[in-house]
Design a protein around this motif. Structure first.
Motif, PDB file in Angstrom:
ATOM      1  N   THR A   1       3.176  -1.697 -10.797  1.00  0.00           N
ATOM      2  CA  THR A   1       3.134  -1.938  -9.347  1.00  0.00           C
ATOM      3  C   THR A   1       4.476  -2.434  -8.827  1.00  0.00           C
ATOM      4  O   THR A   1       4.832  -2.215  -7.688  1.00  0.00           O
ATOM      5  CB  THR A   1       2.096  -3.042  -9.008  1.00  0.00           C
TER       6      THR A   1
ATOM      7  N   LYS B   1      -5.448 -17.066  -4.756  1.00  0.00           N
ATOM      8  CA  LYS B   1      -6.479 -16.704  -5.735  1.00  0.00           C
ATOM      9  C   LYS B   1      -7.424 -17.876  -6.014  1.00  0.00           C
ATOM     10  O   LYS B   1      -8.624 -17.702  -6.176  1.00  0.00           O
ATOM     11  CB  LYS B   1      -5.848 -16.219  -7.038  1.00  0.00           C
TER      12      LYS B   1
ATOM     13  N   ARG C   1       6.006 -12.964  -0.761  1.00  0.00           N
ATOM     14  CA  ARG C   1       4.639 -13.165  -0.254  1.00  0.00           C
ATOM     15  C   ARG C   1       4.541 -14.465   0.510  1.00  0.00           C
ATOM     16  O   ARG C   1       5.203 -15.444   0.158  1.00  0.00           O
ATOM     17  CB  ARG C   1       3.652 -13.272  -1.413  1.00  0.00           C
TER      18      ARG C   1
ATOM     19  N   GLU D   1      -0.918  -6.805   2.096  1.00  0.00           N
ATOM     20  CA  GLU D   1      -1.914  -7.046   1.066  1.00  0.00           C
ATOM     21  C   GLU D   1      -2.519  -8.413   1.366  1.00  0.00           C
ATOM     22  O   GLU D   1      -1.852  -9.286   1.938  1.00  0.00           O
ATOM     23  CB  GLU D   1      -1.258  -7.050  -0.312  1.00  0.00           C
TER      24      GLU D   1
ATOM     25  N   ASN E   1      -2.854 -10.785  -0.419  1.00  0.00           N
ATOM     26  CA  ASN E   1      -2.079 -11.851  -1.047  1.00  0.00           C
ATOM     27  C   ASN E   1      -0.841 -12.249  -0.242  1.00  0.00           C
ATOM     28  O   ASN E   1      -0.091 -13.122  -0.670  1.00  0.00           O
ATOM     29  CB  ASN E   1      -1.678 -11.445  -2.465  1.00  0.00           C
TER      30      ASN E   1
ATOM     31  N   ARG F   1      -9.950  -2.789 -11.409  1.00  0.00           N
ATOM     32  CA  ARG F   1      -8.779  -1.932 -11.649  1.00  0.00           C
ATOM     33  C   ARG F   1      -7.852  -2.619 -12.646  1.00  0.00           C
ATOM     34  O   ARG F   1      -7.849  -3.854 -12.747  1.00  0.00           O
ATOM     35  CB  ARG F   1      -8.040  -1.621 -10.343  1.00  0.00           C
TER      36      ARG F   1
ATOM     37  N   SER G   1      -4.537  -4.240 -13.805  1.00  0.00           N
ATOM     38  CA  SER G   1      -3.383  -4.821 -13.122  1.00  0.00           C
ATOM     39  C   SER G   1      -2.130  -4.040 -13.511  1.00  0.00           C
ATOM     40  O   SER G   1      -2.018  -3.540 -14.624  1.00  0.00           O
ATOM     41  CB  SER G   1      -3.232  -6.276 -13.552  1.00  0.00           C
ATOM     42  N   GLY G   2      -1.183  -3.960 -12.575  1.00  0.00           N
ATOM     43  CA  GLY G   2       0.100  -3.334 -12.891  1.00  0.00           C
ATOM     44  C   GLY G   2       1.136  -4.364 -13.273  1.00  0.00           C
ATOM     45  O   GLY G   2       2.256  -4.016 -13.631  1.00  0.00           O
ATOM     46  N   THR G   3       0.801  -5.649 -13.164  1.00  0.00           N
ATOM     47  CA  THR G   3       1.805  -6.677 -13.445  1.00  0.00           C
ATOM     48  C   THR G   3       1.400  -7.634 -14.563  1.00  0.00           C
ATOM     49  O   THR G   3       2.212  -8.404 -15.031  1.00  0.00           O
ATOM     50  CB  THR G   3       2.080  -7.537 -12.179  1.00  0.00           C
TER      51      THR G   3
ATOM     52  N   ARG H   1      -8.499  -6.531 -13.338  1.00  0.00           N
ATOM     53  CA  ARG H   1      -8.909  -7.421 -12.248  1.00  0.00           C
ATOM     54  C   ARG H   1     -10.271  -7.011 -11.706  1.00  0.00           C
ATOM     55  O   ARG H   1     -10.567  -5.816 -11.572  1.00  0.00           O
ATOM     56  CB  ARG H   1      -7.910  -7.349 -11.091  1.00  0.00           C
TER      57      ARG H   1
HETATM   58  C1  LIG Z   1      -4.679  -8.439  -6.604  1.00  0.00           C
HETATM   59  C2  LIG Z   1      -3.230  -8.655  -6.364  1.00  0.00           C
HETATM   60  O1  LIG Z   1      -2.860  -9.608  -5.688  1.00  0.00           O
HETATM   61  N1  LIG Z   1      -2.401  -7.761  -6.933  1.00  0.00           N
HETATM   62  C3  LIG Z   1      -0.952  -7.861  -6.792  1.00  0.00           C
HETATM   63  C4  LIG Z   1      -0.249  -7.746  -8.125  1.00  0.00           C
HETATM   64  O2  LIG Z   1      -0.485  -6.458  -8.618  1.00  0.00           O
HETATM   65  P1  LIG Z   1      -1.484  -6.113  -9.790  1.00  0.00           P
HETATM   66  O3  LIG Z   1      -1.232  -4.645 -10.034  1.00  0.00           O
HETATM   67  O4  LIG Z   1      -2.832  -6.409  -9.254  1.00  0.00           O
HETATM   68  O5  LIG Z   1      -1.149  -7.031 -10.931  1.00  0.00           O
HETATM   69  O6  LIG Z   1       1.156  -7.905  -7.927  1.00  0.00           O
HETATM   70  C5  LIG Z   1       1.745  -6.892  -7.113  1.00  0.00           C
HETATM   71  C6  LIG Z   1       3.225  -7.179  -7.039  1.00  0.00           C
HETATM   72  O7  LIG Z   1       3.490  -8.407  -6.438  1.00  0.00           O
HETATM   73  C7  LIG Z   1       1.080  -6.877  -5.733  1.00  0.00           C
HETATM   74  O8  LIG Z   1       1.597  -5.812  -4.995  1.00  0.00           O
HETATM   75  C8  LIG Z   1      -0.432  -6.753  -5.894  1.00  0.00           C
HETATM   76  O9  LIG Z   1      -1.067  -6.861  -4.658  1.00  0.00           O
END
Ligand SMILES: CC(=O)N[C@H]1[C@@H](OP(=O)(O)O)O[C@H](CO)[C@@H](O)[C@@H]1O
Ligand SMILES: [Mg+2]
Length: 559
Positions: free
Chosen positions: A28, A262, A288, A388, A390, A519, A521-523, A528
């Motif tokens: 992400t 969160k 953010r 988003e 967040n 889904r 997470s990409g990070t 999640r």
């Molecule tokens: C649920 C959530 O907050 N996911 C975040 C988080 O990504 P994930 O792919 O969910 O780890 O970090 C990203 C980068 O900061 C942000 O774009 C995204 O919204």
């Protein structure tokens, strides 16, 4: 590559062998992992940035950060010529580079890619890459590795910009490629002058001038706190207090926007004594922003004012200015330009926010998680606002609309200077300069929220009352391999592994207004789970039961 170029690359790359068994992908937000395994990846992203700069004949940015992750993680992401995220069609090459087993394979990959993309390696003197990092202790050595990667492409230049917020880096890249002034001071000056412009345009005699008082900001013990201190000095007189500014305390440890959003509790350094005060929280690289107010009777419980509500505030303000601007304009002389206005959310947006936005007459679109998707969608409108939940988001203005607006403003300045219409034009122009159009930016977002609240004469409480969030719960589940989850429909439906979506549907149907999705997470190395329902207990139960399902299907006991 000619022989000399190849041997310089091989020689340099031999110092950065990938650690065995580590497989990273450009997620992400670029590559992220424990900093100890990142040297070779970062080196290789340096190479990619140099190639990208040659291909686009533009300045490229490289940011060393892991945002809201724990302090021992780090990461790297690329800012493309427009200041946005790396073009998605280069991501597979990033993945391939990162996983090349040795220097020979790496050189071969690069050779093939250079041929396929027609990248002019001979003109490498024209490649320029700006490098920045957040305040993580590992940042310096990783930045050095990235630099080595860049200069292993003969002739490419690396410019170390030092400690920056992620949005500052994106802003600078965008500004450089538009041939505008692009230093940190230019950034601060643009923010402060457009903020002042908005404040000067606040209607006299509204409650506005009396309200407000101090805003207290949690800097996540990261780069944002430090930069906000600098901005405060330039803004001189802006009533702001900064806590968790990184002088002591650990980055993202019980602090920061991700934690606050969160966990829905006050960050360290805030407590019941702050009850009623308008507070805000930045994340570790300051892209953010969320607001909150601490409840008086509480164990650090808060009223959270999240990205969805920031989006709603921005959308209301913009809509109001647009309708003032176009007031009394008949179509007869065609002065009335109706720009397209759209808002973009993800599945994490609270259902109540989407209802509210739609009821307010706004067009709402959904994309998968990750700013690259939201940004792309928002860019389809004359004014596209994305957030988003967040707190990551911004407003995009099309060149065509800004051009028209500029002209209209000059015209109104001649025919009806100081009119409400002209003020609306000036406000919209100021917003387009204050907001960081490259990427979500907590500092510029904070100033825009502050200006709009003052304009409206609203307290944080009034703002929070725009609508009431549905109770929601987020959980993370550790699984063997999160990449086996495949989703569709903006990540709201799991299509693989088979059977899990049906099981989620059965759970969800048990709760009134239940909504739940999972889904990868990409990070972070987790899956999640998000759940929403009409009462808190139901949202919590739904999240827990679906987390158990994920564990059954994919957890360590599943195979
Ligand atoms: C649920 C959530 O907050 N996911 C975040 C988080 O990504 P994930 O792919 O969910 O780890 O970090 C990203 C980068 O900061 C942000 O774009 C995204 O919204
Ligand atoms: Mg961030």
């Amino acid at each position: 590559m000619n022989e000399q170029q190849r041997s310089i690359l091989l020689e340099s790359s031999d110092h950065f062998s990938p650690p065995p068994g580590v497989k990273l992908s450009y997620g992400t937000s670029g590559f992220r992992a424990d900093w100890l395994v990142l040297q070779s990846t970062v080196f290789r992203v340096g190479i990619l940035a140099a190639l990208r700069s040659l291909k686009t004949q533009s300045v490229i940015g490289l940011m060393i950060t892991a945002s809201h992750n724990i302090v021992s993680d780090n990461g790297i992401k690329i800012a493309d010529p427009t200041g946005g995220m790396l073009s998605q069609d280069w991501e597979p090459f990033a993945d391939a580079l990162a996983s090349a087993p040795d220097s020979q394979h790496l050189a071969q990959l690069i050779d093939d890619f250079v041929k396929k993309e027609n990248i002019p390696l001979e003109g490498a003197e024209s490649a320029e890459i700006l490098l920045g990092r957040d305040t993580r202790p590992s940042g310096k050595s990783l930045l050095e590795a990235a630099k080595q990667g860049i200069i292993s492409i003969v002739g490419a230049i690396a410019v170390d910009m030092g400690v920056l917020t992620t949005p500052q880096m994106h802003w600078m890249v965008r500004a450089r490629n538009k041939a505008m002034n692009a230093t940190e001071l230019d950034y601060f000056n643009q923010l402060s002058s457009s903020f002042r412009c908005l404040i000067d345009l606040i209607p006299q005699g509204t409650a506005a001038n009396k309200m407000n008082g101090i805003v207290v900001v949690d800097g996540a013990n990261g780069v944002g706190g430090e930069k906000l201190e600098a901005l405060k000095r330039i803004l001189n007189g802006f009533d702001i207090e900064i806590r968790n500014s990184g002088k002591e305390g650990v980055l993202n440890d019980g602090v920061g926007a991700d934690f606050v959003q969160k966990e829905k509790v006050a960050p360290r350094g805030f407590g019941p004594a702050d009850a009623g005060i308008r507070c805000a929280s930045l994340d570790g690289d300051a892209d953010r922003l969320v607001y909150f107010s601490v409840l008086s009777n509480s164990n650090n419980e808060i009223d959270l004012v999240d990205g969805d509500k920031i989006l709603s505030l921005f959308a209301l303000f913009i809509k109001e200015q647009l309708s003032t601007l176009n007031k009394n304009e008949g179509d007869k002389d065609n002065k009335c330009y109706q720009p397209t206005l759209g808002v973009v959310q993800t599945a994490y947006a609270n259902g109540a926010s989407t209802d509210y936005l739609k009821q307010s007459g706004l067009e709402v679109m959904f994309t998968p998680t990750g700013v690259k998707y939201l940004h792309e969608k928002a860019a389809e409108y004359d004014i596209g606002i994305y957030f988003e939940a967040n707190g990551h988001g911004t407003i995009l203005f099309s060149e065509g609309f800004l051009h028209w607006l500029d002209g209209r403003n000059s015209e109104l300045a001649l025919t009806s200077k100081g009119s409400e219409q002209q003020k609306a034009a000036m406000r919209l122009l100021a917003v387009s300069k204050l907001i960081n159009q490259a990427v979500g930016d907590a500092l510029s977002g904070l100033l825009l929220v502050e200006a709009i609240l003052q304009h409206m004469g609203w307290s944080i409480h009034k703002w929070n009352e725009l609508y009431h969030d549905l109770p929601s719960k987020q959980l993370k589940v550790k699984v063997v391999d999160r990449s086996v989850i495949v989703t569709e429909k903006a990540e709201t439906v799991v299509v693989r592994p088979l059977g899990i979506q049906e099981a989620i549907n059965v759970e969800t149907a048990k709760y009134p207004r239940g909504r739940c999705f999972v889904r990868p997470s990409g990070t972070e190395d987790v899956v999640r789970v998000y759940a929403e329902a009409t009462i808190e207990e139901a949202a919590d139960n739904l999240a827990s039961s679906v987390a158990r399902l994920v564990d059954q299907f994919l957890g360590f006991g599943s195979s």
